[in-house]
Motif scaffolding. Structure first.
Motif, PDB file in Angstrom:
ATOM      1  N   LEU A  16       9.267  -8.185   7.744  1.00 32.15           N
ATOM      2  CA  LEU A  16       9.993  -7.375   6.759  1.00 32.15           C
ATOM      3  C   LEU A  16       9.111  -6.842   5.649  1.00 32.15           C
ATOM      4  O   LEU A  16       9.284  -5.703   5.214  1.00 32.15           O
ATOM      5  CB  LEU A  16      11.133  -8.184   6.144  1.00 32.15           C
ATOM      6  N   GLY A  17       8.198  -7.666   5.152  1.00 31.01           N
ATOM      7  CA  GLY A  17       7.376  -7.269   4.014  1.00 31.01           C
ATOM      8  C   GLY A  17       8.217  -7.193   2.758  1.00 31.01           C
ATOM      9  O   GLY A  17       9.240  -7.863   2.626  1.00 31.01           O
ATOM     10  N   ASP A  18       7.815  -6.344   1.844  1.00 33.67           N
ATOM     11  CA  ASP A  18       8.518  -6.182   0.575  1.00 33.67           C
ATOM     12  C   ASP A  18       9.542  -5.067   0.718  1.00 33.67           C
ATOM     13  O   ASP A  18       9.296  -3.918   0.356  1.00 33.67           O
ATOM     14  CB  ASP A  18       7.518  -5.863  -0.534  1.00 33.67           C
ATOM     15  N   ILE A  19      10.706  -5.399   1.298  1.00 34.15           N
ATOM     16  CA  ILE A  19      11.746  -4.378   1.451  1.00 34.15           C
ATOM     17  C   ILE A  19      12.700  -4.375   0.270  1.00 34.15           C
ATOM     18  O   ILE A  19      13.469  -3.445   0.109  1.00 34.15           O
ATOM     19  CB  ILE A  19      12.550  -4.546   2.765  1.00 34.15           C
ATOM     20  N   GLU A  20      12.657  -5.400  -0.553  1.00 33.38           N
ATOM     21  CA  GLU A  20      13.562  -5.457  -1.706  1.00 33.38           C
ATOM     22  C   GLU A  20      13.264  -4.351  -2.694  1.00 33.38           C
ATOM     23  O   GLU A  20      14.120  -3.921  -3.432  1.00 33.38           O
ATOM     24  CB  GLU A  20      13.462  -6.818  -2.404  1.00 33.38           C
ATOM     25  N   GLY A  21      12.029  -3.858  -2.705  1.00 28.70           N
ATOM     26  CA  GLY A  21      11.633  -2.800  -3.628  1.00 28.70           C
ATOM     27  C   GLY A  21      12.255  -1.457  -3.295  1.00 28.70           C
ATOM     28  O   GLY A  21      11.954  -0.470  -3.922  1.00 28.70           O
ATOM     29  N   HIS A  26       5.881   4.212   3.455  1.00 27.66           N
ATOM     30  CA  HIS A  26       4.513   3.731   3.627  1.00 27.66           C
ATOM     31  C   HIS A  26       4.062   2.819   2.502  1.00 27.66           C
ATOM     32  O   HIS A  26       2.920   2.873   2.063  1.00 27.66           O
ATOM     33  CB  HIS A  26       3.546   4.903   3.797  1.00 27.66           C
ATOM     34  N   SER A  27       4.949   1.984   1.991  1.00 29.73           N
ATOM     35  CA  SER A  27       4.576   1.011   0.983  1.00 29.73           C
ATOM     36  C   SER A  27       3.490   0.106   1.560  1.00 29.73           C
ATOM     37  O   SER A  27       3.544  -0.292   2.715  1.00 29.73           O
ATOM     38  CB  SER A  27       5.800   0.172   0.600  1.00 29.73           C
ATOM     39  N   VAL A  28       2.514  -0.210   0.755  1.00 29.71           N
ATOM     40  CA  VAL A  28       1.409  -1.073   1.194  1.00 29.71           C
ATOM     41  C   VAL A  28       1.932  -2.428   1.643  1.00 29.71           C
ATOM     42  O   VAL A  28       1.400  -3.038   2.561  1.00 29.71           O
ATOM     43  CB  VAL A  28       0.388  -1.240   0.047  1.00 29.71           C
ATOM     44  N   MET A  32       6.266  -4.971   9.457  1.00 28.64           N
ATOM     45  CA  MET A  32       6.261  -4.257  10.733  1.00 28.64           C
ATOM     46  C   MET A  32       7.563  -3.500  10.980  1.00 28.64           C
ATOM     47  O   MET A  32       7.535  -2.371  11.467  1.00 28.64           O
ATOM     48  CB  MET A  32       6.023  -5.242  11.888  1.00 28.64           C
ATOM     49  N   THR A  33       8.684  -4.089  10.659  1.00 25.95           N
ATOM     50  CA  THR A  33       9.970  -3.474  10.968  1.00 25.95           C
ATOM     51  C   THR A  33      10.154  -2.141  10.248  1.00 25.95           C
ATOM     52  O   THR A  33      10.465  -1.136  10.897  1.00 25.95           O
ATOM     53  CB  THR A  33      11.126  -4.445  10.677  1.00 25.95           C
ATOM     54  N   PRO A  34       9.958  -2.061   8.925  1.00 24.96           N
ATOM     55  CA  PRO A  34      10.077  -0.741   8.282  1.00 24.96           C
ATOM     56  C   PRO A  34       9.087   0.273   8.849  1.00 24.96           C
ATOM     57  O   PRO A  34       9.419   1.451   9.015  1.00 24.96           O
ATOM     58  CB  PRO A  34       9.783  -1.024   6.804  1.00 24.96           C
ATOM     59  N   ARG A  35       7.892  -0.161   9.194  1.00 23.35           N
ATOM     60  CA  ARG A  35       6.886   0.748   9.747  1.00 23.35           C
ATOM     61  C   ARG A  35       7.317   1.280  11.115  1.00 23.35           C
ATOM     62  O   ARG A  35       7.161   2.461  11.414  1.00 23.35           O
ATOM     63  CB  ARG A  35       5.534   0.051   9.875  1.00 23.35           C
ATOM     64  N   VAL A  36       7.875   0.384  11.945  1.00 31.10           N
ATOM     65  CA  VAL A  36       8.351   0.788  13.270  1.00 31.10           C
ATOM     66  C   VAL A  36       9.439   1.849  13.140  1.00 31.10           C
ATOM     67  O   VAL A  36       9.426   2.855  13.852  1.00 31.10           O
ATOM     68  CB  VAL A  36       8.867  -0.436  14.069  1.00 31.10           C
ATOM     69  N   PHE A  37      10.374   1.652  12.215  1.00 33.64           N
ATOM     70  CA  PHE A  37      11.481   2.600  12.094  1.00 33.64           C
ATOM     71  C   PHE A  37      11.064   3.904  11.426  1.00 33.64           C
ATOM     72  O   PHE A  37      11.601   4.958  11.761  1.00 33.64           O
ATOM     73  CB  PHE A  37      12.691   1.945  11.431  1.00 33.64           C
TER      74      PHE A  37
END
Length: 178
Positions: A16-21, A26-28, A32-37
């Motif tokens: 997931l990474g930092d999805i709360e933001g 392309h947030s640093v 993987m999931t946001p990047r895939v979508f």
């Protein structure tokens, strides 16, 4: 795609990474999931532009489930619990009554991820202050139809992103054997 490893090794952060933001592209710190979508929906847009004359239509539906204490829970509808796995000749294996949400952008997918992630079971462990204690499966079913010279074409794909719970017991067992 599977994330597997010891408790506290960063599986959920990798997925997931930092999805709360929010939904910054392309947030640093995005996983993987946001990047895939983001990639998926950019490809869908390119396909639509390339086949303008073919009446191309895409449908994407997402679901998010959790397996905790041998029970299946719907992370997009927390009031649903103890869902059952079923098998059907046409559908294949599926989870009965699992909520599917239609999405049309990476931003909408991330909003579903944020909602579902907030409903996951977490607890403190020796390795991590807020460790996920469950397995989660985020699924996106993608369908496309287009018409060329009077013939309708249909494609279907299913993407499963799996975040497995870590196991301190497993690690302790390995260390005891050594």
């Amino acid at each position: 795609m599977f994330a597997y490893g010891q408790t506290g090794s960063g599986k959920t952060h990798t997925m997931l990474g930092d999805i709360e933001g929010g939904t910054r592209r392309h947030s640093v710190n995005c996983g993987m999931t946001p990047r895939v979508f983001e990639y998926l929906f950019s490809r869908i847009q390119k396909e639509k532009e390339a086949r303008k004359d073919g009446k191309l239509r895409f449908t994407c539906r997402c679901s998010f489930l959790e397996i905790y204490n041998e029970q299946i829970l719907d992370l997009l509808d927390p009031s649903s619990s103890n869902l059952q796995i079923r098998e059907d000749n046409k559908k294949g294996v599926y989870v009965e009554n699992l909520r599917e949400v239609e999405v049309s952008s990476a931003r909408e997918v991330i909003l579903q991820l944020i909602q579902g992630a907030a409903n996951r079971k977490v607890a403190a462990t020796n390795m991590n202050r807020a460790s996920s204690r469950s397995h989660s499966v985020f699924t996106c079913a993608i369908e496309s139809t287009w018409e060329v010279q009077g013939v309708t074409h249909h494609r279907f794909a299913r993407l499963n992103l799996v975040d497995l719970a870590g196991s301190e017991r497993y690690w302790k067992q390995i260390m005891a054997v050594k």
